[in-house]
Write a protein that holds these residues in place. Structure first.
Motif, PDB file in Angstrom:
ATOM      1  N   ASP A 104       0.937  -1.211  -0.248  1.00  0.00           N
ATOM      2  CA  ASP A 104       0.202  -0.030  -0.192  1.00  0.00           C
ATOM      3  C   ASP A 104       0.668   1.387  -0.041  1.00  0.00           C
ATOM      4  O   ASP A 104       0.787   1.855   1.064  1.00  0.00           O
ATOM      5  CB  ASP A 104      -0.472   0.259   1.285  1.00  0.00           C
ATOM      6  N   ILE A 105       1.591   1.231  -1.455  1.00  0.00           N
ATOM      7  CA  ILE A 105       2.560   2.730  -1.420  1.00  0.00           C
ATOM      8  C   ILE A 105       1.855   3.693  -1.500  1.00  0.00           C
ATOM      9  O   ILE A 105       0.982   3.577  -1.963  1.00  0.00           O
ATOM     10  CB  ILE A 105       3.495   2.412  -2.314  1.00  0.00           C
ATOM     11  N   PRO A 106       2.357   4.299  -0.253  1.00  0.00           N
ATOM     12  CA  PRO A 106       1.629   6.171  -0.710  1.00  0.00           C
ATOM     13  C   PRO A 106       2.543   7.182  -2.311  1.00  0.00           C
ATOM     14  O   PRO A 106       3.349   7.326  -1.219  1.00  0.00           O
ATOM     15  CB  PRO A 106       2.146   7.143   0.932  1.00  0.00           C
ATOM     16  N   MET A 107       1.584   6.786  -2.951  1.00  0.00           N
ATOM     17  CA  MET A 107       2.570   6.842  -4.037  1.00  0.00           C
ATOM     18  C   MET A 107       2.822   8.551  -4.882  1.00  0.00           C
ATOM     19  O   MET A 107       4.114   9.001  -4.941  1.00  0.00           O
ATOM     20  CB  MET A 107       1.056   6.883  -5.502  1.00  0.00           C
ATOM     21  N   ALA A 108       2.197   9.455  -3.591  1.00  0.00           N
ATOM     22  CA  ALA A 108       2.123  10.837  -3.480  1.00  0.00           C
ATOM     23  C   ALA A 108       3.764  11.370  -2.987  1.00  0.00           C
ATOM     24  O   ALA A 108       4.535  11.863  -3.031  1.00  0.00           O
ATOM     25  CB  ALA A 108       1.514  11.983  -3.160  1.00  0.00           C
ATOM     26  N   GLN A 109       3.599  10.679  -1.614  1.00  0.00           N
ATOM     27  CA  GLN A 109       4.799  11.052  -1.161  1.00  0.00           C
ATOM     28  C   GLN A 109       6.537  10.646  -1.559  1.00  0.00           C
ATOM     29  O   GLN A 109       7.576  11.053  -1.388  1.00  0.00           O
ATOM     30  CB  GLN A 109       4.915  10.539   0.733  1.00  0.00           C
ATOM     31  N   VAL A 110       6.036   8.433  -1.886  1.00  0.00           N
ATOM     32  CA  VAL A 110       6.852   8.606  -2.672  1.00  0.00           C
ATOM     33  C   VAL A 110       7.310   9.158  -3.873  1.00  0.00           C
ATOM     34  O   VAL A 110       8.703   9.672  -4.169  1.00  0.00           O
ATOM     35  CB  VAL A 110       6.811   7.070  -2.409  1.00  0.00           C
ATOM     36  N   THR A 111       6.947  10.043  -4.433  1.00  0.00           N
ATOM     37  CA  THR A 111       7.114   9.791  -5.096  1.00  0.00           C
ATOM     38  C   THR A 111       7.685  11.484  -5.435  1.00  0.00           C
ATOM     39  O   THR A 111       8.547  11.529  -6.061  1.00  0.00           O
ATOM     40  CB  THR A 111       5.909  10.597  -6.520  1.00  0.00           C
ATOM     41  N   LEU A 164       6.192   6.327 -11.468  1.00  0.00           N
ATOM     42  CA  LEU A 164       5.264   6.791 -10.686  1.00  0.00           C
ATOM     43  C   LEU A 164       3.742   7.761 -10.996  1.00  0.00           C
ATOM     44  O   LEU A 164       3.084   7.868 -10.001  1.00  0.00           O
ATOM     45  CB  LEU A 164       6.008   7.397  -9.122  1.00  0.00           C
ATOM     46  N   ILE A 165       4.259   8.935 -11.738  1.00  0.00           N
ATOM     47  CA  ILE A 165       3.230   9.401 -11.680  1.00  0.00           C
ATOM     48  C   ILE A 165       2.556   9.218 -12.421  1.00  0.00           C
ATOM     49  O   ILE A 165       1.160   9.407 -11.880  1.00  0.00           O
ATOM     50  CB  ILE A 165       4.283  11.249 -13.138  1.00  0.00           C
ATOM     51  N   GLU A 166       2.370   8.318 -13.172  1.00  0.00           N
ATOM     52  CA  GLU A 166       1.631   7.636 -14.436  1.00  0.00           C
ATOM     53  C   GLU A 166       0.653   6.895 -13.636  1.00  0.00           C
ATOM     54  O   GLU A 166      -1.157   6.981 -13.380  1.00  0.00           O
ATOM     55  CB  GLU A 166       1.608   6.698 -15.229  1.00  0.00           C
ATOM     56  N   ILE A 167       0.844   6.056 -11.770  1.00  0.00           N
ATOM     57  CA  ILE A 167       0.160   5.586 -11.292  1.00  0.00           C
ATOM     58  C   ILE A 167      -0.839   6.448 -10.561  1.00  0.00           C
ATOM     59  O   ILE A 167      -1.283   5.918 -10.410  1.00  0.00           O
ATOM     60  CB  ILE A 167       1.527   4.610 -10.819  1.00  0.00           C
ATOM     61  N   LYS A 168       0.559   7.446  -9.800  1.00  0.00           N
ATOM     62  CA  LYS A 168      -0.197   8.442  -8.634  1.00  0.00           C
ATOM     63  C   LYS A 168      -1.934   8.787  -9.983  1.00  0.00           C
ATOM     64  O   LYS A 168      -2.923   8.995  -8.963  1.00  0.00           O
ATOM     65  CB  LYS A 168       0.079   9.386  -9.122  1.00  0.00           C
ATOM     66  N   SER A 169      -1.522   9.390 -10.850  1.00  0.00           N
ATOM     67  CA  SER A 169      -2.924   9.986 -11.855  1.00  0.00           C
ATOM     68  C   SER A 169      -3.426   8.741 -12.047  1.00  0.00           C
ATOM     69  O   SER A 169      -4.755   9.097 -11.935  1.00  0.00           O
ATOM     70  CB  SER A 169      -2.549  10.302 -13.414  1.00  0.00           C
TER      71      SER A 169
END
Length: 277
Positions: free
Chosen positions: A60-67, A95-100
Motif C-alpha cells: 500500500d505505497i503512498p504514491m504521492a509522498q514516495v514520488t 510513478l506519476i502515471e500510477i498516481k494519476s
C-alpha cells in the motif's frame, strides 16, 4: 563525488557534510540528504530504499509522498549527469502515471470484476527485486576463497640424483661427423680386407665397457682403425643403444658424449672413478 582522506567515496551529504557510511537505523529526512545515484544499483533500488527506510507498507505505497521524495533525489543529479539519471527519470514517469491512475475512477471490465490496483505491477517488481537482492547478500556473506580464507599450500623440496641432459639426434650426428673428418685425415691408402661383422663389434664394445664404467664416444669407436671399421663400429653402437644394452650420457650441454652399459645387459660395470665424466 567527494573522496575521503583515505580514498573512500562519499555516498551522500548530510546538512552539507559528506557522508561516507549510511546509518543503519537513523531516519534522515529527504530535505537534509542529497543522495548520489551511483550508490544505488538502479531505480528499483532507490525506490525500495525510500520505502523501507520510512517503513511504508510495500503493498500500500503512498504514491504521492514516495514520488515527491524520488523526484527530489533524481533532480539533484539530473543537471550534472543526465545520462545517469535517464533510467531514474523513466521510473519517475511511471510513478506519476500510477498516481494519476489512482486519482481516476477505477475501471472494471464487468460489474462483478474487482478493480485492478495500478500499483500491482510495481509492487510485484519491487518484491522480486528485493528477493534477488537479499539472495545476493546471502551469497556474498558466504566464505569466499581469497577474501575470507586461503588454501594451505606447501611444497617439499625434491631431492634426487641430478638428471643428465638428453642427447639429441643432431648432437649425435655432429659427433659422428667429427669422427668422419678424423678418419679421413688419418687414411692414407685403402686395403681390401675381410668383411667386418656388426655383431663382432657389438661384442667387442660390450667387453670394453665391462672393464670400465664409462668410455668416451670417440675412444670407443676408434677412428684410427680406418673409415670402414669406424662405420661398422658406429652401426654396432646404434644397435646396442636400440636394444638397451648401452646408454649415451652427457654431463652438460655441448660436453663430450660418454657410453656406458645399460640396464638390459644385467651386468655391473666396475666403479672406476677415473673414467667418470
Amino acid at each position: 563525488m567527494n573522496p575521503s582522506p583515505s580514498g573512500a567515496t562519499a555516498l551522500a551529504r548530510l546538512y552539507g557534510e559528506p557522508l561516507f557510511e549510511l546509518p543503519p537505523d537513523l531516519y534522515i529526512p529527504p530535505e537534509a540528504l542529497a543522495v548520489f545515484l551511483e550508490a544505488f544499483e538502479g531505480p528499483l533500488d532507490l525506490l525500495l530504499y525510500l520505502i523501507r527506510k520510512q517503513h511504508f507498507n510495500i503493498l500500500d505505497i503512498p504514491m504521492a509522498q514516495v514520488t515527491r521524495q524520488y523526484l527530489s533525489y533524481v533532480e539533484q543529479v539530473r543537471a550534472h549527469n543526465f545520462e545517469l539519471a535517464g533510467d531514474y527519470l523513466l521510473m519517475a514517469a511511471l510513478l506519476i502515471e500510477i498516481k494519476s491512475r489512482l486519482l481516476l475512477p477505477p475501471q472494471r471490465s464487468s460489474p462483478e470484476a474487482e478493480a485492478q490496483d495500478p500499483r500491482a505491477e510495481l509492487v510485484r517488481r519491487l518484491l522480486e527485486y528485493e528477493q534477488i537482492k537479499q539472495a545476493a547478500q546471502k551469497i556474498d556473506q558466504l566464505p569466499q576463497l581469497g577474501r575470507d580464507f586461503w588454501l594451505a599450500q606447501a611444497t617439499a623440496p625434491v631431492v634426487g640424483p641430478p638428471a643428465l641432459p638428453s642427447i639429441s639426434p643432431s648432437e649425435l650426428a655432429q659427433a659422428w661427423s667429427r669422427l668422419l673428418q678424423r678418419a679421413h685425415l688419418v687414411q692414407h691408402h685403402r686395403i681390401d680386407g675381410p668383411r667386418l661383422s656388426v655383431r663382432a663389434f657389438m661384442s667387442q664394445m660390450l667387453r670394453q665397457l665391462q672393464r670400465r664404467r664409462f668410455a668416451e664416444f670417440g675412444e670407443l669407436l676408434q677412428p684410427e682403425h680406418g673409415l670402414a671399421a669406424l662405420i661398422v663400429s658406429f652401426i654396432a653402437l646404434l644397435e646396442l643403444a636400440r636394444e638397451g644394452l648401452i646408454e649415451l650420457t652427457q654431463a652438460s650441454a655441448y660436453a663430450p658424449i660418454y657410453v656406458r652399459l645399460g640396464p638390459a645387459t644385467g651386468l655391473e660395470a666396475p666403479d672406476n672413478s677415473a673414467h667418470t665424466p
